[in-house]
Scaffold this motif. Structure first.
Motif, mmCIF file in Angstrom:
data_model
loop_
_atom_site.group_PDB
_atom_site.id
_atom_site.type_symbol
_atom_site.label_atom_id
_atom_site.label_comp_id
_atom_site.label_asym_id
_atom_site.label_seq_id
_atom_site.Cartn_x
_atom_site.Cartn_y
_atom_site.Cartn_z
ATOM 1 N N LYS A 27 0.845 -1.212 0.000
ATOM 2 C CA LYS A 27 0.000 0.000 0.000
ATOM 3 C C LYS A 27 0.877 1.257 0.000
ATOM 4 N N ILE A 28 1.977 1.234 0.745
ATOM 5 C CA ILE A 28 2.908 2.373 0.765
ATOM 6 C C ILE A 28 3.489 2.589 -0.624
ATOM 7 N N ALA A 29 3.992 1.526 -1.240
ATOM 8 C CA ALA A 29 4.582 1.646 -2.578
ATOM 9 C C ALA A 29 3.563 2.162 -3.586
ATOM 10 N N ALA A 30 2.342 1.650 -3.515
ATOM 11 C CA ALA A 30 1.293 2.085 -4.442
ATOM 12 C C ALA A 30 0.919 3.546 -4.206
ATOM 13 N N ALA A 31 0.803 3.955 -2.938
ATOM 14 C CA ALA A 31 0.439 5.342 -2.621
ATOM 15 C C ALA A 31 1.522 6.310 -3.087
ATOM 16 N N GLU A 32 2.776 5.967 -2.849
ATOM 17 C CA GLU A 32 3.864 6.843 -3.289
ATOM 18 C C GLU A 32 3.917 6.928 -4.813
ATOM 19 N N SER A 33 3.710 5.821 -5.492
ATOM 20 C CA SER A 33 3.682 5.827 -6.955
ATOM 21 C C SER A 33 2.524 6.684 -7.474
ATOM 22 N N PHE A 34 1.355 6.519 -6.883
ATOM 23 C CA PHE A 34 0.169 7.283 -7.272
ATOM 24 C C PHE A 34 0.411 8.783 -7.116
ATOM 25 N N ILE A 35 0.941 9.181 -5.970
ATOM 26 C CA ILE A 35 1.174 10.601 -5.713
ATOM 27 C C ILE A 35 2.290 11.137 -6.601
ATOM 28 N N ASN A 36 3.342 10.357 -6.826
ATOM 29 C CA ASN A 36 4.401 10.791 -7.750
ATOM 30 C C ASN A 36 3.831 11.087 -9.139
ATOM 31 N N LEU A 56 3.074 16.404 2.251
ATOM 32 C CA LEU A 56 3.114 15.323 1.264
ATOM 33 C C LEU A 56 3.256 13.967 1.959
ATOM 34 N N GLN A 57 4.015 13.917 3.050
ATOM 35 C CA GLN A 57 4.093 12.684 3.828
ATOM 36 C C GLN A 57 2.715 12.326 4.389
ATOM 37 N N GLU A 58 1.998 13.337 4.849
ATOM 38 C CA GLU A 58 0.639 13.116 5.367
ATOM 39 C C GLU A 58 -0.285 12.607 4.265
ATOM 40 N N ALA A 59 -0.128 13.127 3.064
ATOM 41 C CA ALA A 59 -0.939 12.653 1.933
ATOM 42 C C ALA A 59 -0.686 11.165 1.682
ATOM 43 N N ILE A 60 0.570 10.752 1.741
ATOM 44 C CA ILE A 60 0.907 9.331 1.564
ATOM 45 C C ILE A 60 0.245 8.513 2.666
ATOM 46 N N SER A 80 -18.785 5.655 0.362
ATOM 47 C CA SER A 80 -17.336 5.627 0.265
ATOM 48 C C SER A 80 -16.877 6.682 -0.717
ATOM 49 N N GLN A 81 -15.679 7.167 -0.549
ATOM 50 C CA GLN A 81 -15.118 8.126 -1.496
ATOM 51 C C GLN A 81 -13.876 7.528 -2.118
ATOM 52 N N ALA A 82 -13.568 7.935 -3.358
ATOM 53 C CA ALA A 82 -12.443 7.359 -4.088
ATOM 54 C C ALA A 82 -11.115 7.691 -3.424
ATOM 55 N N LEU A 83 -10.955 8.928 -2.967
ATOM 56 C CA LEU A 83 -9.719 9.377 -2.331
ATOM 57 C C LEU A 83 -10.047 10.114 -1.042
ATOM 58 N N PRO A 84 -9.126 10.120 -0.100
ATOM 59 C CA PRO A 84 -9.371 10.866 1.137
ATOM 60 C C PRO A 84 -9.598 12.352 0.854
ATOM 61 N N SER A 85 -10.495 12.938 1.597
ATOM 62 C CA SER A 85 -10.797 14.356 1.448
ATOM 63 C C SER A 85 -9.549 15.195 1.703
ATOM 64 N N GLY A 86 -9.271 16.123 0.800
ATOM 65 C CA GLY A 86 -8.135 17.018 0.959
ATOM 66 C C GLY A 86 -6.858 16.529 0.307
ATOM 67 N N LEU A 87 -6.821 15.276 -0.135
ATOM 68 C CA LEU A 87 -5.606 14.738 -0.738
ATOM 69 C C LEU A 87 -5.199 15.544 -1.974
ATOM 70 N N ASP A 88 -6.147 15.801 -2.859
ATOM 71 C CA ASP A 88 -5.822 16.566 -4.064
ATOM 72 C C ASP A 88 -5.390 17.995 -3.740
ATOM 73 N N ASP A 89 -5.917 18.569 -2.677
ATOM 74 C CA ASP A 89 -5.515 19.918 -2.279
ATOM 75 C C ASP A 89 -4.037 19.951 -1.878
ATOM 76 N N ILE A 90 -3.589 18.927 -1.164
ATOM 77 C CA ILE A 90 -2.182 18.858 -0.768
ATOM 78 C C ILE A 90 -1.296 18.711 -2.001
ATOM 79 N N ILE A 91 -1.667 17.780 -2.863
ATOM 80 C CA ILE A 91 -0.866 17.508 -4.056
ATOM 81 C C ILE A 91 -0.806 18.721 -4.972
ATOM 82 N N ARG A 92 -1.909 19.418 -5.121
ATOM 83 C CA ARG A 92 -1.993 20.563 -6.041
ATOM 84 C C ARG A 92 -0.936 21.627 -5.739
ATOM 85 N N ASP A 93 -0.643 21.848 -4.485
ATOM 86 C CA ASP A 93 0.337 22.877 -4.112
ATOM 87 C C ASP A 93 1.758 22.559 -4.567
ATOM 88 N N TYR A 94 2.054 21.285 -4.776
ATOM 89 C CA TYR A 94 3.408 20.874 -5.156
ATOM 90 C C TYR A 94 3.514 20.392 -6.604
#
Length: 102
Positions: A27-36, A56-60, A80-94
């Motif tokens: 799950k860690i490897a998949a989450a990091e790949s997804f966010i990358n 970004l660590q919190e997003a992972i 259910s939601q596809a992604l945790p709330s706020g995840l895209d907001d964190i990613i968008r800044d970087y």
């Protein structure tokens, strides 16, 4: 090398035993790949394993926890939601917003 290690993810999940370590590692490897992919760059390359911004660590961690707790595509009778709330907001800044034009 991953940005988030298994003990840290287990702390996020409040898991004390080692029964799901392999699953959590995946799950860690998949989450990091997804966010990358969403960022447009590799966090470990850009920041180094220890200098990745805390949000970004919190997003992972949020994504690992979400995927661990919601292993099915559809949950009957539960919203259910596809992604945790706020995840895209964190990613968008970087995110790397450059576009290659040939």
């Amino acid at each position: 090398m991953t940005i988030i290690d298994i003990p840290r993810a287990k702390a996020q999940l409040n898991i004390l035993d080692d029964q799901d370590d392999v699953l959590i590692g995946r799950k860690i490897a998949a989450a990091e790949s997804f966010i990358n992919r969403r960022l447009g760059f590799d966090m470990a390359v850009k920041y180094g394993d220890s200098d990745v911004p805390a949000d970004l660590q919190e997003a992972i961690l949020q994504l690992v926890a979400h995927w661990y707790e919601n292993r099915e595509a559809v949950l009957i009778g539960i919203s259910s939601q596809a992604l945790p709330s706020g995840l895209d907001d964190i990613i968008r800044d970087y995110r790397n917003w450059s576009f290659d034009v040939e």
